[in-house]
Motif scaffolding. Structure first.
Motif, mmCIF file in Angstrom:
data_model
loop_
_atom_site.group_PDB
_atom_site.id
_atom_site.type_symbol
_atom_site.label_atom_id
_atom_site.label_comp_id
_atom_site.label_asym_id
_atom_site.label_seq_id
_atom_site.Cartn_x
_atom_site.Cartn_y
_atom_site.Cartn_z
ATOM 1 N N LYS A 97 0.811 -1.219 0.000
ATOM 2 C CA LYS A 97 0.000 0.000 0.000
ATOM 3 C C LYS A 97 0.842 1.266 0.000
ATOM 4 N N THR A 98 2.107 1.150 0.350
ATOM 5 C CA THR A 98 3.013 2.306 0.297
ATOM 6 C C THR A 98 4.275 1.897 -0.470
ATOM 7 N N SER A 101 8.136 5.416 -4.803
ATOM 8 C CA SER A 101 7.886 6.302 -5.934
ATOM 9 C C SER A 101 9.210 6.445 -6.671
ATOM 10 N N ASP A 106 5.231 6.278 -10.765
ATOM 11 C CA ASP A 106 4.655 6.847 -9.558
ATOM 12 C C ASP A 106 4.048 5.761 -8.688
ATOM 13 N N ARG A 107 3.890 6.066 -7.411
ATOM 14 C CA ARG A 107 3.289 5.117 -6.485
ATOM 15 C C ARG A 107 1.928 4.616 -6.953
ATOM 16 N N SER A 108 1.150 5.522 -7.497
ATOM 17 C CA SER A 108 -0.216 5.180 -7.866
ATOM 18 C C SER A 108 -0.296 4.105 -8.942
ATOM 19 N N GLU A 109 0.759 3.957 -9.733
ATOM 20 C CA GLU A 109 0.755 2.962 -10.799
ATOM 21 C C GLU A 109 1.714 1.803 -10.544
ATOM 22 N N ASP A 111 1.647 -0.900 -8.629
ATOM 23 C CA ASP A 111 1.112 -2.268 -8.634
ATOM 24 C C ASP A 111 0.744 -2.723 -10.046
ATOM 25 N N THR A 112 0.373 -1.794 -10.895
ATOM 26 C CA THR A 112 0.076 -2.143 -12.288
ATOM 27 C C THR A 112 1.341 -2.457 -13.057
ATOM 28 N N ASP A 268 1.062 10.142 3.725
ATOM 29 C CA ASP A 268 0.979 9.136 2.660
ATOM 30 C C ASP A 268 0.369 7.822 3.141
ATOM 31 N N SER A 270 1.561 5.748 5.324
ATOM 32 C CA SER A 270 2.514 4.744 5.787
ATOM 33 C C SER A 270 2.527 4.689 7.309
#
Length: 399
Positions: A97-98, A101, A106-109, A111-112, A268, A270
């Motif tokens: 989840k954290t 980056s 970026d963090r948001s992508e 896992d993809t 964030d 964490s």
């Protein structure tokens, strides 16, 4: 050099001065005779909590990340020119989840782009206190669900970075991106290596070298991989189906440390609260080599980090030296502050007023109890006094 606020969210431990030792041994005896009933702890909790009640779906991963951190070398272990660490990096713990980056991801992508992350650790080192006048190295040690996910992650994370591919001596399978002409004016070499289920990422940023020839950074990357692989032999991966159930506390240390208040939680999301082996804790020190000397001298084995930092030394006598090592540098840069009422043994300091004051500078108190040395910081002196009193009560509870 300023002492930054210490909380679980920042996990910036202490700044040590070489040769800071000594102290009055009678003070160590006096501190055990404090009347805790006369300490004003405000609304802070003063009884140990059941840490298991705070468990989240990321707690086990955070604990596994700390286990990885305990087997990760400092940059100064790899190259003794990189003796400083930047306190601006807020946490070393990496969880699904954290995630990190990274350059071009970026963090948001994350896992993809790189699915299957189990846990990981981040460390950093730089040649100068100020990054702009020297190079820095960022290291990510990421554990994935299996070797195929680790290999795929390295491929995707590195190939998205602009630059040319170069060779790393001894590691022909490593993926690299070397760029000496970035739009930000910072040269870099980004490299990834799959090592079993681990993805090892090393990025060298250099804002000053002209030209930024690939040879020296490639050699440093090689030495980084050599040391990482060597130290990771100490790490035994927890079976994935058991990660979520990893114990969160060690000898009740976390339950006796002031919890994190809402004002100091990381934005964030964490939560690196936990009990850290000394090697893992060193990664958060601005001057890790001096800290290591102090830890070794005092026999520090573990530290609990939540709303305060509590270090455990080998015995009560060692805490006198450890307390001096932690507090002496602060005394030279901060003004003395009032200790909590009825706890004069606590050494407290507040930032000097003036143009050089940073919003990150907060008042701080230190004290020793039995085998423990506590470092407590807060937003203002009044709150700090209550928080320090609460931390003392937690260590003294039931004794």
């Amino acid at each position: 050099m300023r002492i930054r606020s210490l909380t679980c969210a920042t996990l910036i431990a202490c700044v040590f001065a070489a040769g800071a030792c000594g102290g009055d041994t009678t003070e160590q005896a006096d501190v055990q005779r404090v009347d805790v009933t006369k300490l004003d702890s405000g609304s802070y909790p003063t009884a140990p909590i059941d840490v298991e009640q705070t468990r989240t779906d990321q707690s086990g991963a955070a604990r596994e990340a700390i286990r990885i951190g305990a087997a990760t070398p400092l940059m100064s272990d790899i190259d003794n020119r990189y003796i400083y660490q930047n306190p601006g990096y807020r946490t070393r713990v990496i969880t699904p989840k954290t995630p990190p980056s990274l350059k071009a991801v970026d963090r948001s992508e994350f896992d993809t782009v790189a699915p299957g992350l189990v846990a990981g650790w981040f460390t950093q080192g730089q040649r100068r206190k100020e990054f702009s006048v020297g190079s820095e190295v960022l290291v990510y040690v990421l554990r994935f669900s299996d070797a195929s996910h680790a290999s795929a992650a390295v491929k995707e994370l590195i190939e998205r970075v602009p630059g040319d591919s170069i060779s790393i001596p001894g590691y022909p399978e490593a993926r690299t991106r070397h760029n000496a002409h970035t739009e930000f004016g910072i040269n870099y070499l980004s490299t990834g290596l799959a090592h079993g289920e681990m993805a090892l990422l090393v990025q060298i940023n250099d804002p000053i070298s002209r030209p930024f020839a690939p040879g020296p950074p490639a050699d440093l990357t090689k030495r980084s991989f050599d040391k990482l692989i060597d130290m990771l032999r100490q790490y035994t991966p927890t079976p994935i189906d058991k990660v979520s159930a990893l114990p969160l506390d060690m000898d009740g240390m976390l339950s006796r440390t002031v919890p994190l208040d809402d004002n100091n939680k990381s934005v964030d999301g964490s939560d690196p609260s936990g009990v850290y082996p000394a090697q893992a804790l060193l990664h958060s020190e601005q001057d890790p080599n001096s800290a290591r000397s102090a830890y070794t001298d005092a026999g520090v084995d573990y530290a609990a980090a939540v709303g305060a930092l509590v270090l455990r030394a080998k015995d009560s006598a060692a805490t006198t030296r450890l307390l001096a090592a932690i507090s002496s540098p602060v005394a030279t840069e901060y003004d003395k502050a009032d200790s909590p009422a009825n706890l004069p043994e606590a050494k407290c300091f507040k930032p000097k007023e003036g143009p050089g004051k940073s919003p990150m500078d907060k008042p701080v108190c230190y004290f020793a109890f039995d085998r423990y040395v506590a470092q407590v910081s807060s937003k203002n002196v009044q709150d700090l006094q209550q928080k320090t009193a609460a931390q003392y009560k937690l260590l003294a509870y039931g004794r």
